[in-house]
Each structure stands twice: as C-alpha cells, then as structure tokens.
Enzyme design. Structure first.
Site, PDB file in Angstrom:
ATOM      1  CG  HIS A  60     -40.006 -15.269  -2.872  1.00 56.99           C
ATOM      2  ND1 HIS A  60     -40.936 -15.814  -2.008  1.00 56.99           N
ATOM      3  CD2 HIS A  60     -39.607 -14.103  -2.333  1.00 56.99           C
ATOM      4  CE1 HIS A  60     -41.101 -14.999  -0.985  1.00 56.99           C
ATOM      5  NE2 HIS A  60     -40.305 -13.951  -1.152  1.00 56.99           N
ATOM      6  CG  HIS A  75     -35.830 -11.983  -1.619  1.00 55.64           C
ATOM      7  ND1 HIS A  75     -36.400 -11.486  -2.774  1.00 55.64           N
ATOM      8  CD2 HIS A  75     -36.794 -11.966  -0.672  1.00 55.64           C
ATOM      9  CE1 HIS A  75     -37.654 -11.167  -2.528  1.00 55.64           C
ATOM     10  NE2 HIS A  75     -37.921 -11.446  -1.261  1.00 55.64           N
TER      11      HIS A  75
END
Length: 152
Positions: A60, A75
């Site tokens: 992620h 992110h």
C-alpha cells in the site's frame, strides 16, 4: 542558487492539501510535507526519477529517493495496511531504478473504496531539505507536473 525539483502527479485524481486528509499523522505533517490525491484511476506512476527504497509488505506504500536526496512516500489510501496486500500489486522492488512516469503500483480502487479510504498522501519524509513547495491544485492527470520544490 537553490536547486529546484519538479514532481509529476502519480495518479489521475484531485489534488488536495494534507490538511484535508482524515489522518492525524498526515494532516499534521508528522510523516512529512506534501499533498494528497483523491484517485480516479488504479495505477500509480513514479513522480520522479529515483530509486525505490521501500515497498511495504502490504504493497500500500512505496518510497522513492530522488538523485537530490528527497525521500518521497506514496501511501495509497488510509488504513489500507489492514488489507494485507489484497487489492494491490507492485511493479517494483527495493533497489529498482525508476524514471518519472514509470508504472510502480496497481490497486483495485473499487475494492479499496469498499474497505477503506482511497485518499492517497504523497509526502516528502525528509522535508528539512525543502525551502519551499508550490502545488498546482488544478493538475488532475497522471504524469502532469504538479509539485515544484525548491531545496535549501
């Protein structure tokens, strides 16, 4: 004369200030200065030439170090680590050299939206190197210049 660096938008979407991100760590710039993107696509591209320094196990988040020494973290989503990599695929590994615009990550936006927020912070984690940042909040297409950084 100060060195200047331009970043390209890593994902199609709406650029927003970090102050609008629903995360204490990001909206208080505890992880660094930058922006966030409300994604409208599933692919993430490198915002700058550099080297991949981190690919989180859950895929992620990715960090890239620029030749100037900037550490840039992308992110994807908020609280997406809890997905344990489901809905994510990485095209790079630590140590890979990338060019601005190279495809580095895929995420299933629809799946992630069902489980979490897709708001994607892009932060410079060593912002002490930065003199100033100018953001083009009108940029919305990946690979479009959107961040102009002047280094100290």
């Amino acid at each position: 004369m100060n060195k200047e660096v331009n970043l390209i938008l890593p994902i199609d979407g709406k650029v927003i200030p970090l102050s609008e991100v629903n995360s204490y760590l990001f909206n208080n710039k505890m992880l660094g200065d930058g922006i966030a993107i409300k994604p409208e696509d599933n692919f993430v591209y490198s915002p700058i030439d550099g080297e991949i320094t981190l690919v989180y196990e859950a895929k992620h988040a990715i960090a890239i170090k620029s030749p100037e020494g900037l550490n840039i973290m992308i992110h994807v989503g908020l609280d997406t680590v809890k997905l344990e990599g489901r809905g994510f695929a990485s095209y790079v590994k630590v140590g890979d050299k990338v060019k601005a615009g190279d495809k580095i990550l895929f995420f299933d936006r629809e799946y992630v939206e069902l489980k979490s927020s897709t708001t994607t912070p892009v932060v410079i984690t060593n912002s002490e190197l930065i003199e100033s940042i100018e953001v083009d909040y009108h940029a919305s297409k990946s690979k479009q210049e959107f961040l102009h950084i002047t280094l100290k």
